[in-house]
Motif scaffolding. Structure first.
Motif, short mmCIF file in Angstrom:
data_model
loop_
_atom_site.label_atom_id
_atom_site.label_comp_id
_atom_site.label_asym_id
_atom_site.label_seq_id
_atom_site.Cartn_x
_atom_site.Cartn_y
_atom_site.Cartn_z
N HIS A 80 16.40 27.50 -45.02
CA HIS A 80 17.58 28.19 -45.57
C HIS A 80 18.09 27.50 -46.83
CE1 HIS A 80 20.44 25.06 -44.12
NE2 HIS A 80 19.50 24.84 -43.23
N ASP A 91 19.34 19.53 -46.83
CA ASP A 91 19.41 20.36 -45.63
C ASP A 91 18.99 21.79 -45.98
OD1 ASP A 91 20.05 21.75 -43.35
OD2 ASP A 91 22.16 21.19 -43.31
N GLY A 92 17.92 22.28 -45.37
CA GLY A 92 17.44 23.63 -45.66
C GLY A 92 16.53 23.66 -46.88
N GLU A 125 22.45 30.35 -42.35
CA GLU A 125 22.03 29.45 -41.27
C GLU A 125 23.20 28.61 -40.80
OE1 GLU A 125 20.42 25.88 -39.26
OE2 GLU A 125 21.65 25.96 -41.04
N GLU A 126 24.02 28.15 -41.77
CA GLU A 126 25.10 27.21 -41.44
C GLU A 126 26.31 27.89 -40.81
OE1 GLU A 126 24.63 24.19 -41.48
OE2 GLU A 126 23.24 23.63 -43.07
N HIS A 189 12.18 20.27 -42.06
CA HIS A 189 13.63 20.08 -42.14
C HIS A 189 13.96 18.60 -42.12
CE1 HIS A 189 17.91 20.87 -41.38
NE2 HIS A 189 17.66 22.12 -41.70
N HIS A 357 18.16 25.33 -35.14
CA HIS A 357 17.46 25.74 -36.37
C HIS A 357 16.98 27.18 -36.23
CE1 HIS A 357 17.48 21.79 -38.17
NE2 HIS A 357 17.12 21.27 -37.01
ZN LIG Z 1 19.52 23.10 -41.99
#
Ligand SMILES: [Zn+2]
Length: 408
Positions: A80, A91-92, A125-126, A189, A357
């Motif tokens: 993501h 992150d992502g 995603e978050e 990830h 995830h």
């Molecule tokens: Zn993530």
């Protein structure tokens, strides 16, 4: 390996140039101008290698490198690009750039493959814009229907489909993912914890993703004068809460190998120095990769709450906030990734993911695997988040080797 590293570095820099809070971490909520800039960059790169780009109803973007046998299940990889407010650069992002780079390598080196190779960017995603994490993957895997998706709004009252429309996203894929569409899903990830760093490991292979239970516990007593109410006459909910919170920690420690339990939010009313509290509310977050262990930890917490409140004559109410089931990833895929990691002269560490995830959702319908790279000091969702470029490039090489074999 060298040029993978350089191109990955440039991709990460290009994506993170789209940021609403320069100097204060990365802020890129779903469908914001910054998010649109970042996804447009990846789409442009996908177009360069001739990938067929489509957008599903939930805003997930898929770039497909066709194989020689159309209609076969695709090898899907990605992650993501949305972030929490003031989050990190990795992150992502590492899951998207490693997937993009692996797809580039396959096209440039003209690696023969029967099955399609997909690069995916999952939306929301978050959950930092629409308040619900893993939204894109939940909808794409059919766990949310279009009606439910339309009922989801951000803080400004803008619905999910309207936000997509305002961002100029045009849906071209109205289907949902089915078991025959994907084999397997692979996601690189950052670990977001310090397990790999502490063990000096560069690569983690995820065997399971934890299940999550979140509770809200409310205890009612009687607010009273702190000076004139003898100890024997009190109905103090905070005293019961203190007992329960200590028990929660003990239950997690004694429960199973990877159970974690957290009380992260507590509110006390009326919150005055000289008043015995009348009401206490606190949250509980419990996680484990084993459903039985998870359920029994939750049952233990509920039992303790009941016992402590009954003993002290207090009323209580327990609300279940959210639940995610534990997911076991494919043994075959973990074994394959282990082989590919060892081929790079690196010993992988098999582990459990304590964070949810998108791959967990796809794993409900297809084989799936995840590769973790170390997070410095275990930090994530903050500007200090850092992962070495060398480790990201290594993960990309492992991903590429696995995809080449799986798509052959
Ligand atoms: Zn993530």
């Amino acid at each position: 390996m060298r040029d993978h590293l350089d191109r990955i570095r440039l991709d990460i820099e290009a994506i993170n140039a789209f940021n609403a809070t320069p100097g204060y971490g990365i802020t890129r909520p779903s469908f914001s101008p910054e998010y649109q800039g970042a996804t447009a960059y990846v789409v442009k790169e996908l177009n360069k290698i001739g990938a067929e780009v489509s957008i599903c109803r939930a805003g997930n973007i898929r770039g497909r490198v066709p194989g020689s046998e159309p209609g076969t299940a695709a090898v899907m990889m990605g992650s993501h690009l949305d972030t929490v407010a003031h989050g990190g650069q990795f992150d992502g992002v590492v899951g998207v750039v490693t997937a993009l780079e692996a797809a580039r390598a396959i096209v440039e080196d003209q690696v023969p493959h029967r099955r399609p190779v997909d690069v995916v960017i999952f939306s929301e995603e978050e959950g930092s814009r629409f308040g619900r994490g893993l939204l894109g993957s939940s909808a794409w895997t059919g766990q949310l229907d279009p009606g439910q998706l339309a009922a989801i709004h951000d803080d400004q009252g803008i619905s999910f489909p309207v936000a997509m429309m305002k961002a100029g996203l045009e849906v071209s894929d109205f289907g949902i993912l089915k078991p025959d569409d994907v084999r397997p899903m692979l996601e690189v990830h950052i670990e977001q914890g310090a397990v790999l760093e502490k063990r000096g490991c560069r690569i983690g292979l995820v065997e399971a993703i934890v299940g999550i239970r979140q509770l809200n516990i409310k205890i009612d007593g009687a607010a009273d004068h702190a000076g004139t109410t003898p100890m024997a006459d009190r109905l103090d909910p905070l005293q019961a809460a203190a007992e329960i919170i200590l028990a929660i920690d003990k239950i997690a420690r004694q429960s199973g190998s990877n159970t974690v339990a957290t009380v992260g939010r507590i509110a006390c009313e009326p919150a005055q120095v000289n008043v015995i509290p009348g009401r206490v509310r606190f949250s509980v977050d419990v996680r484990d990769s084993n459903l039985k262990v998870l359920e029994s930890a939750v049952a233990g917490i509920i039992q303790h709450t009941e016992d402590a409140c009954t003993k002290k004559d207090l009323n209580f109410k327990i609300d279940r906030l959210s639940e995610a089931e534990p997911v076991t990833l494919s043994d075959n895929i973990v074994d394959l990734l282990e082989k590919k990691t060892r081929a790079q002269m690196v010993e992988p560490y098999r582990m459990v993911s304590g964070a949810g995830h998108d791959t967990a959702l796809v794993a409900a319908l297809a084989e799936a695997g995840m590769i973790f790279v170390p997070s410095r000091d275990g930090l994530s969702h903050c500007p200090q988040e850092y992962t070495r470029l060398e480790d990201i490039a290594l993960a990309c090489d492992i991903l590429l080797a696995a995809v080449v074999e799986l798509a052959a």
